[in-house]
Design a protein around this motif. Structure first.
Motif, short mmCIF file in Angstrom:
data_model
loop_
_atom_site.label_atom_id
_atom_site.label_comp_id
_atom_site.label_asym_id
_atom_site.label_seq_id
_atom_site.Cartn_x
_atom_site.Cartn_y
_atom_site.Cartn_z
N ILE A 38 34.79 -41.81 -52.14
CA ILE A 38 36.10 -41.35 -52.62
C ILE A 38 35.91 -40.73 -54.00
CG2 ILE A 38 38.49 -42.00 -53.12
CD1 ILE A 38 38.12 -44.47 -51.42
N ALA A 39 36.50 -39.55 -54.19
CA ALA A 39 36.42 -38.85 -55.47
C ALA A 39 37.45 -39.43 -56.43
CB ALA A 39 36.67 -37.36 -55.27
N GLY A 40 36.97 -40.03 -57.52
CA GLY A 40 37.85 -40.56 -58.56
C GLY A 40 38.01 -39.52 -59.66
N TYR A 41 38.96 -38.62 -59.50
CA TYR A 41 39.11 -37.45 -60.36
C TYR A 41 39.42 -37.83 -61.81
CZ TYR A 41 41.27 -33.03 -61.97
OH TYR A 41 41.60 -31.91 -62.67
N ALA A 42 40.44 -38.63 -62.00
CA ALA A 42 40.91 -38.91 -63.37
C ALA A 42 39.92 -39.75 -64.16
CB ALA A 42 42.27 -39.58 -63.33
N ARG A 43 39.26 -40.71 -63.50
CA ARG A 43 38.34 -41.60 -64.19
C ARG A 43 36.89 -41.13 -64.11
NH1 ARG A 43 38.47 -47.37 -62.56
NH2 ARG A 43 37.55 -47.63 -64.64
#
Length: 332
Positions: A38-43
């Protein structure tokens, strides 16, 4: 139309990791169906889940056994990802480059790991990467791999050929698609290798191009999936008879039927709510947000995984979206 989620099994630590990931974008099953990234964009990180998908008389079941959280100086705003093989992950950072990572050898066991990229892909002028978003991997011959990259704010798709035997060094960079695209936000390849589908956020549709030898930036789309809202994640079912599209501007997934072919214009065969109204409105910071973002179909063709910031993980039986008569459960 609304469908029920699969009540997946997971321990408290896994659920806590999901709750803390923040804004998500794409997600992807590994080729062996044992991992879900899963891509954790903000973190600025990736969450790797150890997953099992089982089929039974009451439908598919999902167990999330454990997780591994990966960070890196080579990760930024992680938007897109795809597996090159079971242990090699391509990560598209919208604020930078596409980075290739070898996953740690140990099994996910709740650990946080700082890792370094084995290669960074920048492209070369005039095909230098610009705001890379979603990425799709295509296996080629002689150890070569094509990375098809949506350059979000440049409104085009580039192709970067890397060679496994040369440490994934890029040997070719080219402009692949441009015609008709306005913020390409998701990308998928058909399983028969004949079609490429690209979400076009600004035109509120999905463009489908024929993967012919003449495919290039001046190629017009052969088909257009209309009424897609603000499309993001897009996937072909394993038989290529349906395309499922995540609409980031509504609670919906849209399902399109191939019919006699993907040429021409078509509207959704079905639109299914995968978020309840409260969850959707909580994430609706703008008119094109709040709905599902990342979407993938597992390698057994039985489960659809969906992610967004307000609902970081949800699973649905594919048969409940496209109809049980339209798929063969257990097909790979």
């Amino acid at each position: 139309m609304t469908i029920h989620q699969i009540d997946f099994k997971a321990g408290d630590a896994v659920r806590a990791a999901l709750a803390e990931i923040g804004r998500t974008e794409d997600l992807r099953f590994s080729p062996d169906n044992r991992l879900l990234a899963i891509a954790g964009y903000a973190r600025k990180r990736c969450l790797i889940l150890r997953i099992d998908v089982e089929t039974g008389p009451d439908g598919p079941g999902v167990t999330l056994h454990n997780f591994m959280e990966l960070t890196s100086d080579d990760m930024g705003e992680v938007h897109g990802l795809d597996f090159i093989d079971d242990r090699t992950l391509a990560v598209a950072n919208r604020d930078g480059r596409v980075a290739l990572f070898a996953l740690p050898r140990e099994e996910p066991a709740g650990q946080c790991r700082e890792i370094a990229a084995i290669r960074q892909i920048r492209g070369r002028r005039p095909y230098k990467l610009n705001s890379p978003g979603s990425v799709a991997v295509r296996q080629e011959s002689h150890g070569r791999v094509s990375l098809l990259v949506c350059n979000n704010y440049a409104h085009l798709v580039t192709r970067h050929v890397v060679n496994q035997w040369l440490g994934y060094r890029a040997t070719s960079n080219q402009l692949l698609l441009k015609c008709g695209l306005d913020i390409p936000d998701g990308i998928a390849l058909s399983h028969d290798g004949k079609w490429i589908a690209v979400s076009s956020h600004g035109t509120k549709d999905v463009k489908i191009y024929s993967m012919s030898a003449s495919l290039g930036p001046d190629s017009e789309p052969a088909g257009i999936l209309q009424n897609a809202g603000y499309p993001h994640g897009v996937r072909f079912t394993s038989d290529d008879r349906h395309i499922v599209v995540a609409d980031a501007g509504s609670p919906m997934l849209h399902v399109y039927d191939r019919g006699t072919g993907w040429d021409g214009r078509r509207t959704p065969e079905r639109s299914i709510a995968v978020l309840d109204e409260e969850t959707f409105l909580r994430g609706r910071a703008s008119f094109d947000e709040g709905g599902p973002k990342g979407l993938d179909i597992d390698r057994s063709n039985s489960v659809v995984a969906v992610t967004c910031e307000e609902q970081p993980m949800a699973f649905f039986a594919l048969a409940s979206l496209v109809g049980p008569s339209m798929i063969e459960l257990g097909e790979t």
